[in-house]
Structures are given as structure tokens and as C-alpha cells.
Design a protein around this motif. Structure first.
Motif, PDB file in Angstrom:
ATOM      1  N   PRO A   1       2.644 -16.906  -1.065  1.00  0.00           N
ATOM      2  CA  PRO A   1       1.610 -16.330  -1.918  1.00  0.00           C
ATOM      3  C   PRO A   1       1.837 -14.827  -2.063  1.00  0.00           C
ATOM      4  CG  PRO A   1       0.731 -16.899   0.233  1.00  0.00           C
ATOM      5  CD  PRO A   1       2.125 -17.418   0.187  1.00  0.00           C
ATOM      6  N   LYS A   2       1.359 -14.259  -3.149  1.00  0.00           N
ATOM      7  CA  LYS A   2       1.470 -12.813  -3.339  1.00  0.00           C
ATOM      8  C   LYS A   2       0.141 -12.168  -2.952  1.00  0.00           C
ATOM      9  CE  LYS A   2       5.602 -12.943  -4.658  1.00  0.00           C
ATOM     10  NZ  LYS A   2       6.514 -12.647  -3.558  1.00  0.00           N
ATOM     11  N   GLY A   3       0.247 -10.931  -2.477  1.00  0.00           N
ATOM     12  CA  GLY A   3      -0.969 -10.233  -2.084  1.00  0.00           C
ATOM     13  C   GLY A   3      -1.713  -9.699  -3.303  1.00  0.00           C
ATOM     14  N   LYS A   4      -2.899  -9.162  -3.056  1.00  0.00           N
ATOM     15  CA  LYS A   4      -3.651  -8.527  -4.142  1.00  0.00           C
ATOM     16  C   LYS A   4      -2.847  -7.341  -4.668  1.00  0.00           C
ATOM     17  CE  LYS A   4      -8.173  -6.719  -5.239  1.00  0.00           C
ATOM     18  NZ  LYS A   4      -9.498  -6.356  -4.695  1.00  0.00           N
ATOM     19  N   TYR A   5      -2.174  -6.651  -3.744  1.00  0.00           N
ATOM     20  CA  TYR A   5      -1.306  -5.540  -4.137  1.00  0.00           C
ATOM     21  C   TYR A   5       0.145  -5.940  -3.873  1.00  0.00           C
ATOM     22  CZ  TYR A   5      -5.830  -3.309  -4.063  1.00  0.00           C
ATOM     23  OH  TYR A   5      -7.148  -3.038  -4.302  1.00  0.00           O
ATOM     24  N   LYS A   6       0.883  -6.112  -4.955  1.00  0.00           N
ATOM     25  CA  LYS A   6       2.280  -6.547  -4.831  1.00  0.00           C
ATOM     26  C   LYS A   6       3.177  -5.318  -4.760  1.00  0.00           C
ATOM     27  CE  LYS A   6       1.291 -10.440  -7.923  1.00  0.00           C
ATOM     28  NZ  LYS A   6      -0.027  -9.904  -8.343  1.00  0.00           N
ATOM     29  N   VAL A   7       3.751  -5.101  -3.600  1.00  0.00           N
ATOM     30  CA  VAL A   7       4.627  -3.949  -3.424  1.00  0.00           C
ATOM     31  C   VAL A   7       6.067  -4.373  -3.714  1.00  0.00           C
ATOM     32  CG1 VAL A   7       5.414  -2.171  -1.822  1.00  0.00           C
ATOM     33  CG2 VAL A   7       3.093  -3.106  -1.604  1.00  0.00           C
ATOM     34  N   SER A   8       6.699  -3.723  -4.698  1.00  0.00           N
ATOM     35  CA  SER A   8       8.099  -4.024  -4.995  1.00  0.00           C
ATOM     36  C   SER A   8       8.922  -2.778  -4.726  1.00  0.00           C
ATOM     37  CB  SER A   8       8.280  -4.406  -6.468  1.00  0.00           C
ATOM     38  OG  SER A   8       7.351  -5.388  -6.832  1.00  0.00           O
ATOM     39  N   VAL A   9       9.958  -2.938  -3.949  1.00  0.00           N
ATOM     40  CA  VAL A   9      10.836  -1.811  -3.652  1.00  0.00           C
ATOM     41  C   VAL A   9      12.147  -2.032  -4.392  1.00  0.00           C
ATOM     42  CG1 VAL A   9      12.002  -0.513  -1.842  1.00  0.00           C
ATOM     43  CG2 VAL A   9       9.786  -1.601  -1.373  1.00  0.00           C
ATOM     44  N   CYS A  10      12.509  -1.078  -5.225  1.00  0.00           N
ATOM     45  CA  CYS A  10      13.741  -1.248  -5.988  1.00  0.00           C
ATOM     46  C   CYS A  10      14.938  -1.039  -5.073  1.00  0.00           C
ATOM     47  CB  CYS A  10      13.795  -0.256  -7.148  1.00  0.00           C
ATOM     48  SG  CYS A  10      15.337  -0.416  -8.068  1.00  0.00           S
ATOM     49  N   LEU A  11      15.778  -2.057  -4.986  1.00  0.00           N
ATOM     50  CA  LEU A  11      17.020  -1.929  -4.221  1.00  0.00           C
ATOM     51  C   LEU A  11      18.217  -1.927  -5.168  1.00  0.00           C
ATOM     52  CD1 LEU A  11      16.456  -4.120  -1.009  1.00  0.00           C
ATOM     53  CD2 LEU A  11      16.070  -1.696  -1.325  1.00  0.00           C
ATOM     54  N   GLY A  12      17.954  -1.538  -6.419  1.00  0.00           N
ATOM     55  CA  GLY A  12      19.058  -1.371  -7.371  1.00  0.00           C
ATOM     56  C   GLY A  12      19.970  -0.249  -6.901  1.00  0.00           C
ATOM     57  N   THR A  13      21.117  -0.118  -7.526  1.00  0.00           N
ATOM     58  CA  THR A  13      22.149   0.794  -7.020  1.00  0.00           C
ATOM     59  C   THR A  13      21.642   2.228  -6.844  1.00  0.00           C
ATOM     60  OG1 THR A  13      23.718  -0.544  -8.222  1.00  0.00           O
ATOM     61  CG2 THR A  13      24.534   1.541  -7.360  1.00  0.00           C
ATOM     62  N   ALA A  14      21.016   2.792  -7.908  1.00  0.00           N
ATOM     63  CA  ALA A  14      20.605   4.204  -7.839  1.00  0.00           C
ATOM     64  C   ALA A  14      19.572   4.406  -6.741  1.00  0.00           C
ATOM     65  CB  ALA A  14      20.057   4.646  -9.194  1.00  0.00           C
TER      66      ALA A  14
END
Lengths: 583, 166
Positions: free
Chosen positions: B76-89
Motif C-alpha cells: 500500500p502507499k502512504g498518504k504522503y508518497k515520498v519518491s527519491v530520484c535515483l536517476g543519473t544526475a
């Protein structure tokens, strides 16, 4: 007329039928291309890239899926090709648990052979290894994903051939792994324990549960009367474990080896295969005469029985209530035999040698016991018996032939052919006249039910009764057959179903034959041939003519289908959920 | 807020409608999973079983597809969905330690949700804000040019919002 195309392979002109793959055309031309994921008829997906060849395209192509074409120039052995294959291998090895010493497939490993053939002396790529625990939850199959090379042969055989789909390729990229959904323990999935996944695995990622220690322990106990039975298919396969050709019949050596291992008695499951025919044949005649549930479906194959419980509960009433020959044997030993020989039944320890991993599960079914005594104490596969023979240092190939012990060492030709698809039905037909009228007829060889066609049908009239029969081997074929019956497209009186393609000769506990052989030889046919040979050599070829069977009924079971035989020789089934409650 | 893993009968009925809509379409599994995830927020075993039974495919097939595509979630996802970009830059600019910091504060791993359902954490691919690297998103809010030290304050902000509402 087949269309042919002309191509060259390593400069050699080759003519091959249109639609042939480069791999097959090369083989026909005597050029060996290494493969890993490819297994003819089971897994042809070009995934592993071991079989790459240069066809003059921008990139190397997988020979196992690349079709021949007019004028194609194939190079199978250039520096570019060799480099590519080596790199592929090194990458696979860099994420493989390289513990060959203790691996069940050491010396019989397709990856090990490839590494040797490609002259790999060290693995250049060190890095992260995928960690995953060994799944020992199943009574039959052990899964060790750390050895998995992701060839997907097991997934294909489970999904496409058996239509069980207990395992799948999950996740992606480096994390890709073959597991059950939600990584459930295998014993909580619809796995039927057939072990076909083990037989197709090129490495040691799948193996049977090793129960040999329990056998050694029992053999060491002086208070136990340790008896062994061997199923028909074992004798025509175990020789392969000792370097004999596929299809070698080594009944006498196998019996000699078992005696040397220290079993008090070596008996033949064929005897209770004959008993099964008496009980099941009687049940069939009774159902036909008295309007019972038809078609009657055989219940000898424990993989099929569990498949039915999971997927076709509406057919459970069609299943014969007869226990399998394995379990009848145990029940007979702990009742009739123990009584006759004055042995305490609790001290009779029954070991089965089976071509089958599902028999391990069957033996642990709580309903397969009488008066609190399980019919069978331990089941080992053909492979495990070979392991024990090696462990004991026996020179198998040079053992002097020995004979099964009496009284339960005498089977008929009808019992022997249980090991091949169609065999049970043929055995029923050989005794059908006797079971219907009390008089024998000429029926012996019923070639119409033999062979490895996927679904076989036969209509046979015996003593004025017409039997519409069908035979399916491999659970995918069983599914097709049952769906036809459900849809009202077909109707039968009697059906034989074996879980494994080809029947027990190709059971999940049989010696593993590498893809390089399986791609060209049908092991099912070769091993079955040896069974039919033994059948024709036997003096008695019909179950009801087995004097031991007559004796058992006279002295103990009364008549087939009697109260006494129901207590010892029959069982029941239950529907099973495909997965446990939500987790 | 209680656990919603098992859904409700109403949701199950809605899922049956979704399955019926795609049942006879070749390749219908993925659209069904998309809509099921919209409905439930994620794809728990009960939902995957219903999809498998409804479409007449094995649960193993459904699970294989769900775990292959990153947009499907088993949790399940939380009320606040934290996404951390792990793209190259972002990765080069240090989003790795930022991810680890959030993970250690919330005590959850990638793809998981806190037991109180407030926060979930996902590593994501490039979100197209490389000039702001390293970047995280909390629902639709974007935070850029971050350092590890700024993380506790950001998470606290949402905790306080949550406490205020409650």
C-alpha cells in the motif's frame, strides 16, 4: 513435399528443410553448437545466448530460434562467436553459487560442462550475488535459487507442459528470480510434486528431497524388518546412472544391489500393480453394471491425483478409489505379509524405490495408513537409490543378477507395463474378460494404447461390453481431455491419466538426461521399449493369472472389492485450494 | 486509519466489473492490473487472486507481471508518497545517502509503507528536474538541491500537517 533451402555452415554446404532452426540444421550437418536454455519441445526461447552464431547480421543470432534461409552463411566458430559465448558464460557464473563439490548435479551439470568446454579457468567478473533461501518446504522438491541460471526450462515445463504454473519468472533485471507467487513455500502452491522441473533443470537449482538417510538409519536398526519394493520404471532407467545406455534393463543387478545394501526382502511393485488391476477392474465393471460414476479415471499417479484435487474437484468421484500400487504394497506388507510371517507390523519398515518425486508426498498422506500405520515409511527415487549404491561402493555394472524375493516378488507382464503411458489401461484390458465373465480371453498385446501420442483413444469390445477408453499423459493433456468431457465433446468409460509425459518411465525421480541427449532421443520411448521387452519375456502376462494374487485373495482379502480389501487397498480424495488464505 | 488490504465487498464487485470488461481481450491482464491498482492503491494477494481467477490465468502469471513492471506495487502507499530520484544526475549529486536517510528515519525500505500508513518510500527514475538534483518528491511537492541534513525537517512538516488534521 518439404521445401528445402541451401545454406552454408562454417563453409560447408548444407541443405535443410524450411522452418528448421540453424541449431538443428547444424546438428544434422554434424556441427555442434552449445546450448543452455534450449530444450526441444519444452523451451525454445533464445534466452541464454549460449548458442549464438554469426549469420552476417549486425549482431550475433541465437541459433536455437534463428530459421534457416536460402543462401544463409552461418559461422559457428569464429573469435567473435567464441568471445561472446565465453562472456555470457562468465556472467552467468559470476552470479552462480559455484559449490560444485556438494551439488546434486556435479558431474551431470550442463553449466559445468559448458564451462569446461569453453576452457574457463577463472571467473573474471566478481560482484554482487543474488541471495535467496533454499525452499525445503515441499516433501518432494527442493528449490535452490542461488544455483538458478534463469534458463526458464522449469517454468516452461510447469506452465506449458503440465499447466500447473506453480513457479514463474518474477522481478526483473539483476533481481530476476524463478519462484512461486509471493515467494510462497512450494508446499503451499498448486505444485503437484511431479518433479518434471527437476528433470529439465540444467543445473542443481532443483532436486528431490533427499530421504536416503532415513533408509540408512532403518537398515542400521536390528529391530526392524526393512523391506523394499521397486516400481517397474526404475529397472529400465537406473542403469543410466552407471553409464549404461538409455533403455538398458537391469532388473537383476538392481535387485542384487538392494540385497547388498541390506534389505531383508526385495519385492516388486508389479505384484500390487496386478492387485490394482483386480481391484480397479472390478470397480470399473461394478460401475458399468450398476450405473456408477463414469468414466472411471485411474489413480495410480500421485501427481495427477493432486492435480485433480486442485483443478478438477468435480472429477474426484470419477477417480478410482484404489490406492496406488505403491501404497497397496505397503498395506499388504503390514497386514497380510506381517501376519503370515509372524512379524509385528509395527516393525515392518517399508521403503519404496520410485521413478517419482510425487510418491514422497503420496506416502505422507494421512489417509494412506491403516490402523495408525502408514502404508509406506520412506520413498526414494531412482536417483537416490543410485546415490546409495555409489555410497556403498558397489560396482553396479558387474553385479551378478539376483531374483526378487517371494512371495511378493512375482509380478506379471501386466504389472511391468504400468511404467509406460497406456500400460495400466492395457493391463485392465488383458483382464477385462475375466473380470466381466469369469473367463479369460485371448487379449494380450493391445498396441493401440501404446506410444507417446498426446491423447490416445480406443474402443474395445470385451465379452459383449464396449469400453470407450482414453489415455492422457502429461497434465496439460489431461486438462485438454477433461475439458472436452466437461464441454460434452467427448465421453468415455475409462481413462488412464499419468502426470508425467510418457508415464513413469519419464518420472520426476528418474535419472536426469542432459538436453544434448534429450534434444535428439525420446527417452520415454527408449525406456518404455525395455518395459515391453520384459513384458513379452514373462511367462504370465495377465494380472488375474498371478498365483500370488490368487493366494492373497484366498488367504486374506477374500474377493476384489470385499470389505477387507476396502479397508486396506482403497482410499478417498479431497478438493484442495490452489493457494492458502490471503497473506 | 485502519488497514485496507482486504478491501471491501464493494471494491471486489468493482474489480469484477473491471475484469469482465477486459476478459475477452488478448493482453487484458495489464489493463486490469492498472485499473485494479487505481481502485485499491496497490495489488495485494487477494486482488491478484481475484484477477487470476477472473481472467482464468494462473496466479503465478499475474504475480510475474506485477513484479516485472515497476509501476505496479505489492505494498500500500502512504498518504504522503515520498519518491527519491535515483536517476543519473541525482545519484551523482548524492541522492543515495538522501534515500538512506529517509529510509532510516521512516524505518521502511524501498516500496514499503509505514505501519500508520502516513509515509511510503519509493526510489524512482529521472523525473526531469536534473537542474535541481538531487530531487525528492512528496506527493506533488518537489524538493531540490537537497542535502541529507534537510531531510528531517521536510518529513516533520508532513507529520505536523497530519497531526493538525487529526
Amino acid at each position: 513435399m518439404t521445401d528445402f533451402v541451401n545454406l552454408t555452415i562454417d563453409g560447408k554446404p548444407v541443405s535443410a528443410a524450411k522452418g528448421t532452426t540453424v541449431l538443428e540444421a547444424a546438428r544434422q550437418a554434424g556441427v555442434n553448437i552449445p546450448t543452455l536454455c534450449y530444450l526441444k519441445g519444452i523451451n525454445e526461447i533464445g534466452a541464454c545466448r549460449m548458442c549464438v552464431v554469426d549469420v552476417g547480421a549486425r549482431s550475433l543470432q541465437a541459433a536455437c530460434v534463428y530459421p534457416v534461409a536460402e543462401g544463409l552463411k552461418v559461422v559457428t566458430n569464429s573469435a567473435k562467436v567464441r568471445d561472446s559465448r565465453r562472456t555470457t558464460l562468465e556472467l552467468i557464473l559470476s552470479n552462480h553459487e559455484n559449490k560444485c563439490f556438494t551439488c546434486s548435479r556435479s558431474d551431470n551439470c550442463e553449466l559445468q560442462k559448458l564451462a569446461n568446454d569453453h576452457n574457463i579457468k577463472e571467473i573474471r567478473y566478481a560482484g554482487e550475488m543474488l541471495e535467496f533461501p533454499i525452499d525445503r518446504s515441499s516433501l518432494s522438491v527442493v528449490r535452490d535459487p542461488r544455483k538458478c541460471v534463469l534458463c526458464r526450462r522449469c517454468v516452461s515445463v510447469c506452465k506449458n507442459i503440465q499447466t500447473v504454473s506453480a513457479i514463474e519468472t518474477n522481478e526483473r533485471g539483476f533481481k530476476t528470480i524463478v519462484t512461486s507467487p509471493f515467494n510462497m513455500p512450494l508446499n503451499e502452491t498448486p505444485c503437484v510434486n511431479c518433479g518434471q522441473c527437476i528433470n529439465v533443470c540444467p543445473v542443481g537449482a532443483l532436486r528431490e528431497r533427499d530421504d536416503t538417510d532415513d533408509v540408512w538409519d532403518a537398515l542400521n536398526r536390528p529391530d526392524l524388518h526393512v523391506v523394499v519394493q521397486t516400481a517397474p520404471a526404475v529397472r529400465v532407467a537406473i542403469g543410466e546412472e552407471f553409464g549404461l545406455p538409455i533403455g538398458s534393463r537391469v532388473t537383476g543387478k538392481m535387485v542384487a544391489a538392494l540385497k547388498a545394501l541390506g534389505f531383508a526382502k526385495v519385492f516388486d511393485t508389479d505384484t500390487t500393480a496386478d492387485l490394482t488391476i483386480m481391484e480397479e477392474g472390478t470397480e470399473l465393471v461394478d460401475r458399468i453394471k450398476n450405473g456408477g460414476k463414469l468414466p472411471l479415471i485411474t489413480s495410480c499417479s500421485p501427481g495427477w491425483v493432486k492435480f485433480c484435487e486442485h483443478n478438477y474437484p468435480e472429477f474426484l468421484e470419477n477417480l478410482s478409489t484404489c490406492k496406488s500400487p505403491q501404497n497397496m504394497f505397503g498395506a499388504v506388507l503390514k497386514s497380510y505379509y506381517a501376519k503370515k510371517h509372524g512379524i509385528d507390523p509395527t516393525k515392518v519398515f517399508v521403503v519404496s524405490v520410485m521413478p517419482c518425486t510425487a510418491k514422497k508426498f503420496e506416502a505422507k498422506r494421512p489417509e494412506l495408513s491403516v490402523d495408525g500405520l502408514p502404508d509406506i515409511d520412506v520413498v526414494i527415487t531412482t536417483r537416490e537409490l543410485a546415490d546409495m549404491i555409489r555410497e556403498a561402493g558397489l560396482d553396479f555394472k558387474n553385479l551378478e543378477d539376483a531374483q526378487y524375493d517371494n512371495p511378493l516378488g512375482q509380478g506379471t507382464g501386466a504389472g511391468v507395463i504400468f511404467g509406460a503411458t497406456g500400460g495400466v489401461l492395457e493391463a485392465v484390458l488383458r483382464s477385462a474378460s475375466y473380470l466381466i465373465t469369469g473367463k479369460d480371453d485371448e487379449t494380450t498385446d493391445v498396441s493401440i494404447v501404446r506410444g507417446v501420442d498426446e491423447i490416445k483413444e480406443a474402443e474395445v469390445t470385451v465379452a459383449g461390453v464396449t469400453l470407450r477408453a482414453a489415455i492422457a499423459h502429461g497434465l496439460g493433456n489431461a486438462r485438454i481431455l477433461l475439458d472436452r468431457i466437461k464441454a460434452g465433446e467427448a465421453s468415455y468409460d475409462v481413462i488412464e491419466i499419468m502426470a508425467c509425459p510418457g508415464g513413469c518411465v519419464n518420472g520426476g525421480g528418474q535419472p536426469i538426461v542432459s538436453a544434448s541427449v534429450r534434444n535428439h532421443i525420446d527417452i520415454r520411448v527408449e525406456r518404455a521399449k525395455a518395459l515391453y521387452e520384459e513384458d513379452t519375456e514373462l511367462h504370465i502376462r495377465k494380472s488375474h493369472k498371478n498365483p500370488i494374487i490368487k493366494m492373497m485373495y484366498d488367504e486374506f482379502f477374500d474377493v476384489p472389492g470385499s470389505h477387507h480389501s476396502h479397508k486396506y487397498l482403497h482410499t478417498h480424495y479431497q478438493p484442495r485450494d490452489n493457494y492458502p488464505e490471503n497473506v | 486509519m485502519g488497514c485496507s488490504c482486504c478491501g471491501t465487498d464493494k471494491m471486489a464487485q468493482e474489480l469484477d466489473r473491471i475484469i469482465a470488461k477486459h476478459k475477452d481481450t488478448r493482453g487484458g491482464l495489464i489493463p486490469v492490473l492498472h485499473e485494479a491498482q487505481e481502485l485499491y492503491g496497490y495489488l495485494p494477494m487477494s486482488v491478484q487472486k481475484q484477477v487470476a481467477e477472473g481472467l482464468g490465468v494462473a496466479l503465478a502469471d499475474v504475480y510475474g507481471v506485477v513484479t516485472f513492471y515497476t509501476q505496479f506495487s505489492l505494498n500500500p502507499k502512504g498518504k504522503y508518497k515520498v519518491s527519491v530520484c535515483l536517476g543519473t544526475a541525482c545519484y551523482v549529486k548524492g541522492s543515495g545517502p538522501i534515500f538512506d536517510k529517509i529510509s532510516s528515519i521512516l524505518k521502511i525500505k524501498n516500496g514499503e509503507c509505514t505501519p500508520d500508513m502516513t509515509f511510503s518510500l519509493d526510489a524512482c527514475r529521472c523525473i526531469g528536474a536534473c537542474g535541481l538534483a538531487p530531487v525528492i518528491m512528496v506527493n506533488e511537492d518537489v524538493y531540490g538541491r537537497l542535502t541529507v541534513d534537510e531531510i528531517p525537517a521536510i518529513l516533520d512538516k508532513y507529520r505536523k500537517m497530519e497531526a493538525g488534521i487529526a
